[in-house]
Scaffold this active site. Structure first.
Site, PDB file in Angstrom:
ATOM      1  N   GLU A   1      43.473  50.242  37.201  1.00  0.00           N
ATOM      2  CA  GLU A   1      44.855  50.088  36.752  1.00  0.00           C
ATOM      3  C   GLU A   1      45.226  51.205  35.779  1.00  0.00           C
ATOM      4  OE1 GLU A   1      46.107  46.080  35.733  1.00  0.00           O
ATOM      5  OE2 GLU A   1      47.039  46.865  33.921  1.00  0.00           O
TER       6      GLU A   1
ATOM      7  N   SER B   1      39.045  48.462  41.870  1.00  0.00           N
ATOM      8  CA  SER B   1      40.424  48.935  41.719  1.00  0.00           C
ATOM      9  C   SER B   1      40.629  49.336  40.266  1.00  0.00           C
ATOM     10  CB  SER B   1      41.431  47.875  42.154  1.00  0.00           C
ATOM     11  OG  SER B   1      41.149  46.634  41.563  1.00  0.00           O
TER      12      SER B   1
ATOM     13  N   PHE C   1      45.394  43.189  20.639  1.00  0.00           N
ATOM     14  CA  PHE C   1      45.916  42.957  21.984  1.00  0.00           C
ATOM     15  C   PHE C   1      45.375  41.640  22.554  1.00  0.00           C
ATOM     16  CE2 PHE C   1      46.013  44.011  26.629  1.00  0.00           C
ATOM     17  CZ  PHE C   1      47.401  43.968  26.730  1.00  0.00           C
TER      18      PHE C   1
ATOM     19  N   HIS D   1      38.449  44.776  38.884  1.00  0.00           N
ATOM     20  CA  HIS D   1      39.682  45.522  38.614  1.00  0.00           C
ATOM     21  C   HIS D   1      39.612  46.009  37.171  1.00  0.00           C
ATOM     22  CE1 HIS D   1      44.049  46.407  38.963  1.00  0.00           C
ATOM     23  NE2 HIS D   1      44.134  45.974  37.728  1.00  0.00           N
TER      24      HIS D   1
ATOM     25  N   ASP E   1      57.268  39.655  30.741  1.00  0.00           N
ATOM     26  CA  ASP E   1      57.698  39.039  29.480  1.00  0.00           C
ATOM     27  C   ASP E   1      59.064  39.583  29.119  1.00  0.00           C
ATOM     28  OD1 ASP E   1      55.390  37.438  28.725  1.00  0.00           O
ATOM     29  OD2 ASP E   1      54.357  39.375  28.673  1.00  0.00           O
TER      30      ASP E   1
HETATM   31  P1  FAD Z   1      53.620  33.196  35.601  1.00  0.00           P
HETATM   32  O1  FAD Z   1      52.604  33.023  36.646  1.00  0.00           O
HETATM   33  O2  FAD Z   1      55.031  32.909  35.950  1.00  0.00           O
HETATM   34  O3  FAD Z   1      53.175  32.279  34.371  1.00  0.00           O
HETATM   35  C1  FAD Z   1      53.791  32.455  33.102  1.00  0.00           C
HETATM   36  C2  FAD Z   1      53.723  31.154  32.316  1.00  0.00           C
HETATM   37  O4  FAD Z   1      54.575  30.173  32.922  1.00  0.00           O
HETATM   38  C3  FAD Z   1      52.333  30.529  32.263  1.00  0.00           C
HETATM   39  O5  FAD Z   1      52.165  29.976  30.982  1.00  0.00           O
HETATM   40  C4  FAD Z   1      52.374  29.429  33.321  1.00  0.00           C
HETATM   41  O6  FAD Z   1      51.506  28.363  33.020  1.00  0.00           O
HETATM   42  C5  FAD Z   1      53.837  28.992  33.238  1.00  0.00           C
HETATM   43  N1  FAD Z   1      54.380  28.484  34.500  1.00  0.00           N
HETATM   44  C6  FAD Z   1      54.274  29.045  35.721  1.00  0.00           C
HETATM   45  N2  FAD Z   1      54.941  28.310  36.631  1.00  0.00           N
HETATM   46  C7  FAD Z   1      55.468  27.260  35.963  1.00  0.00           C
HETATM   47  C8  FAD Z   1      56.285  26.161  36.346  1.00  0.00           C
HETATM   48  N3  FAD Z   1      56.683  25.981  37.603  1.00  0.00           N
HETATM   49  N4  FAD Z   1      56.659  25.290  35.385  1.00  0.00           N
HETATM   50  C9  FAD Z   1      56.283  25.444  34.087  1.00  0.00           C
HETATM   51  N5  FAD Z   1      55.516  26.488  33.671  1.00  0.00           N
HETATM   52  C10 FAD Z   1      55.118  27.382  34.597  1.00  0.00           C
HETATM   53  N6  FAD Z   1      52.909  42.596  32.161  1.00  0.00           N
HETATM   54  C11 FAD Z   1      53.827  43.567  32.313  1.00  0.00           C
HETATM   55  O7  FAD Z   1      54.847  43.575  31.630  1.00  0.00           O
HETATM   56  N7  FAD Z   1      53.622  44.593  33.217  1.00  0.00           N
HETATM   57  C12 FAD Z   1      52.526  44.658  33.998  1.00  0.00           C
HETATM   58  O8  FAD Z   1      52.381  45.578  34.807  1.00  0.00           O
HETATM   59  C13 FAD Z   1      51.540  43.631  33.877  1.00  0.00           C
HETATM   60  N8  FAD Z   1      50.440  43.604  34.658  1.00  0.00           N
HETATM   61  C14 FAD Z   1      49.557  42.566  34.558  1.00  0.00           C
HETATM   62  C15 FAD Z   1      48.440  42.543  35.421  1.00  0.00           C
HETATM   63  C16 FAD Z   1      47.524  41.498  35.346  1.00  0.00           C
HETATM   64  C17 FAD Z   1      46.368  41.484  36.289  1.00  0.00           C
HETATM   65  C18 FAD Z   1      47.693  40.471  34.371  1.00  0.00           C
HETATM   66  C19 FAD Z   1      46.685  39.363  34.267  1.00  0.00           C
HETATM   67  C20 FAD Z   1      48.787  40.491  33.529  1.00  0.00           C
HETATM   68  C21 FAD Z   1      49.741  41.522  33.617  1.00  0.00           C
HETATM   69  N9  FAD Z   1      50.879  41.549  32.804  1.00  0.00           N
HETATM   70  C22 FAD Z   1      51.790  42.582  32.924  1.00  0.00           C
HETATM   71  C23 FAD Z   1      51.126  40.490  31.806  1.00  0.00           C
HETATM   72  C24 FAD Z   1      52.046  39.385  32.362  1.00  0.00           C
HETATM   73  O9  FAD Z   1      53.314  39.909  32.683  1.00  0.00           O
HETATM   74  C25 FAD Z   1      52.187  38.303  31.286  1.00  0.00           C
HETATM   75  O10 FAD Z   1      50.961  37.651  31.097  1.00  0.00           O
HETATM   76  C26 FAD Z   1      53.306  37.300  31.515  1.00  0.00           C
HETATM   77  O11 FAD Z   1      53.482  36.560  30.294  1.00  0.00           O
HETATM   78  C27 FAD Z   1      53.050  36.262  32.599  1.00  0.00           C
HETATM   79  O12 FAD Z   1      53.195  36.783  33.838  1.00  0.00           O
HETATM   80  P2  FAD Z   1      52.676  35.941  35.123  1.00  0.00           P
HETATM   81  O13 FAD Z   1      53.050  36.702  36.318  1.00  0.00           O
HETATM   82  O14 FAD Z   1      51.267  35.571  34.955  1.00  0.00           O
HETATM   83  O15 FAD Z   1      53.621  34.638  34.959  1.00  0.00           O
END
Ligand code: FAD
Length: 283
Positions: A12, A10, A210, A260, A103
């Site tokens: 991105e 895939s 980054f 990916h 974020d």
């Molecule tokens: P989460 O899974 O919610 O985790 C975020 C943080 O919260 C982690 O430190 C986790 O340990 C903590 N956490 C989770 N659940 C709990 C809980 N219940 N209690 C306490 N702490 C908790 N960013 C963008 O802006 N746009 C994009 O398109 C984008 N694409 C991405 C694609 C991939 C494959 C990856 C790996 C990252 C991407 N990101 C993107 C970056 C991502 O948005 C950031 O890393 C963001 O800070 C975390 O998103 P997440 O969905 O992993 O968050």
């Protein structure tokens, strides 16, 4: 000896901001089509891009016959806005999501109803059933804001239990981190595919900056060599191609479910890896 095949590929992309960028992405997606990706994905809200830009790019790529996943981040969103945007994606024929927390820019209010990606995954399942195939993000080297490695692993497992079909990792250059993460997640009951995210190396300063920000480790031996190359782009690319090709080969040999690629809207680095590993014949 024949190289191991990569499983599902895939790619991105990010939404271009100019018509020039759009024309470039048109060319890039066509060049990468020789690798027959299972799907392509479009980032959301990253690097100042807008939701409209994401949906426009998703629609354009779908128009080229790709199966497309829209990244979708939920921080600061309301249930109404998420429901409406997801319906918009379904209306575009998009049934794949990469569900993210995203974020919030500093000083930008609170996370709102969706504090974590697991909240979004749960919402998608409650509101839309199985209408979407949902991927979530995984961090073999630990998310930078995590309370700890174990807490992050448990948060990852919670996202999967909330209904994710699979995961894509943050990029890494040390495959041990990935293999251990997959084993540890499996021990917590995670049985969905965890696909390695691969970042081709094409420059040094941007990659190092980054990586520091997103918590991806650039091993010392790679960092030092990149710094030695200075502005010598050709040497950086040649070295990066060796390093990332070896990583992909190692992962494919171990039987990962797919790869990916973070393409950064460029085809040449991914095609070069594909050629080296026999996924595509040299022109
Ligand atoms: P989460 O899974 O919610 O985790 C975020 C943080 O919260 C982690 O430190 C986790 O340990 C903590 N956490 C989770 N659940 C709990 C809980 N219940 N209690 C306490 N702490 C908790 N960013 C963008 O802006 N746009 C994009 O398109 C984008 N694409 C991405 C694609 C991939 C494959 C990856 C790996 C990252 C991407 N990101 C993107 C970056 C991502 O948005 C950031 O890393 C963001 O800070 C975390 O998103 P997440 O969905 O992993 O968050």
């Amino acid at each position: 000896m024949a190289k191991a095949q990569p499983g599902a590929l895939s790619f991105e992309f990010f939404p271009p901001k100019t018509s020039q960028g759009e024309a470039k992405l048109e060319a890039v997606q066509a060049e990468l089509a020789v690798l027959q990706p299972a799907y392509v994905s479009v980032t959301y809200g990253a690097g100042g891009s807008t939701q409209a830009g994401t949906f426009r790019t998703v629609a354009a790529l779908a128009g080229h016959g790709h199966e497309v996943a829209s990244h979708f981040s939920c921080m600061g969103a309301t249930p109404e806005s998420v429901r409406q945007q997801l319906q918009q994606l379904l209306d575009l024929g998009v049934t794949r999501l990469v569900a993210l927390r995203g974020d919030l820019p500093s000083g930008y209010g609170s996370a709102g109803r969706f504090a974590h990606a697991a909240d979004l995954v749960r919402f998608v399942r409650t509101e839309f059933g199985r209408a979407f195939h949902v991927e979530v993000a995984a961090y073999p080297e630990v998310h930078p804001q995590a309370m700890g490695a174990r807490a992050d692993l448990e948060a990852f497992a919670a996202k999967v239990k909330a209904g994710a079909d699979g995961a894509i990792t943050q990029y890494f250059f040390n495959s041990d981190a990935y293999f251990r993460f997959v084993d540890d997640a499996f021990a917590l009951g995670v049985e969905v595919p965890v696909v390695p995210g691969i970042m081709p190396i094409t420059n040094s300063s941007q990659l190092l900056r980054f990586s520091d920000a997103c918590g991806a480790e650039v091993p010392r031996w790679i960092r030092r060599r990149l710094l030695d190359f200075g502005d010598d782009t050709a040497s950086i690319r040649a070295f990066g191609l060796d390093v990332v090709t070896d990583l992909c080969d190692q992962l494919c040999t171990a039987g990962v479910p797919g790869l990916h690629f973070y393409t950064m809207n460029q085809s040449a680095p991914v095609l070069a890896i594909g050629q080296r590993l026999g996924w595509v014949r040299p022109a």
